[in-house]
Design an enzyme around this catalytic site. Sequence first.
Site, PDB file in Angstrom:
ATOM      1  N   ASP A 133       0.825  -1.214   0.000  1.00  0.00           N
ATOM      2  CA  ASP A 133       0.000   0.000   0.000  1.00  0.00           C
ATOM      3  C   ASP A 133       0.857   1.261   0.000  1.00  0.00           C
ATOM      4  OD1 ASP A 133       1.033  -0.378   2.519  1.00  0.00           O
ATOM      5  OD2 ASP A 133      -0.753   0.315   3.581  1.00  0.00           O
ATOM      6  N   GLU A 134       2.061   1.171  -0.532  1.00  0.00           N
ATOM      7  CA  GLU A 134       2.978   2.314  -0.551  1.00  0.00           C
ATOM      8  C   GLU A 134       3.223   2.784  -1.985  1.00  0.00           C
ATOM      9  OE1 GLU A 134       5.582   1.481   3.472  1.00  0.00           O
ATOM     10  OE2 GLU A 134       6.261   0.596   1.589  1.00  0.00           O
TER      11      GLU A 134
END
Length: 210
Positions: A133-134
Amino acid sequence: MADRDKDAEGGAGDELTPEARAAILRLLDEIRTLRDALAASNRRIAYLETVADEDPLTPAVNRRAFLRELERAAAVSERYNLPNSVVYIDIDGFKAVNDRFGHAAGDEVLTAVARTLVDNVRASDIVGRLGGDEFGVILARADAEQAAEKADILTALIAAIRIEREGVPVPFSATAGVFTMDPGTGAADALAAADRAMYERKAARQREKG
């Protein structure tokens, strides 16, 4: 008269035989075939390069392509003494999204975040999914103040995304860290610094919440 006869004889000698003409035509056909094959090969290479750079889920580039572009940005900063900034973005609450709403909802969040980032940066900027999720954003020729302002805009846009599952809102937001490259700053160091800035900001928010 003798000269004309000589020229005529020379012209006749220059005429191609049927065998030579056929050989030339075959050679031209082979050249055209090779040219077409080369063009097709170049198109295939360009396609494979594009596919190799794409994140398989989102409209962002993948980590490998992002790091390559960050290396180029670092080289530009070094050579021309120009500012380039990197923004490191982490989606807050993403694990809870997967746990509560399922991985399909998580994928929708990732895709929506990437689309929001891509749609709200310049063509000269690069958006990459760094993993999970980066995300990372390379802001070309953006100084520290400009990058910080842009990071705030991007996180606000992410917070404004609305996704629902059976009428229930899927809650998530984002935290961003910013680092502006000075001449001599390597790509890996710049990304690590932006990552640290992101975690410091996330920790500060947690402290504010008590």
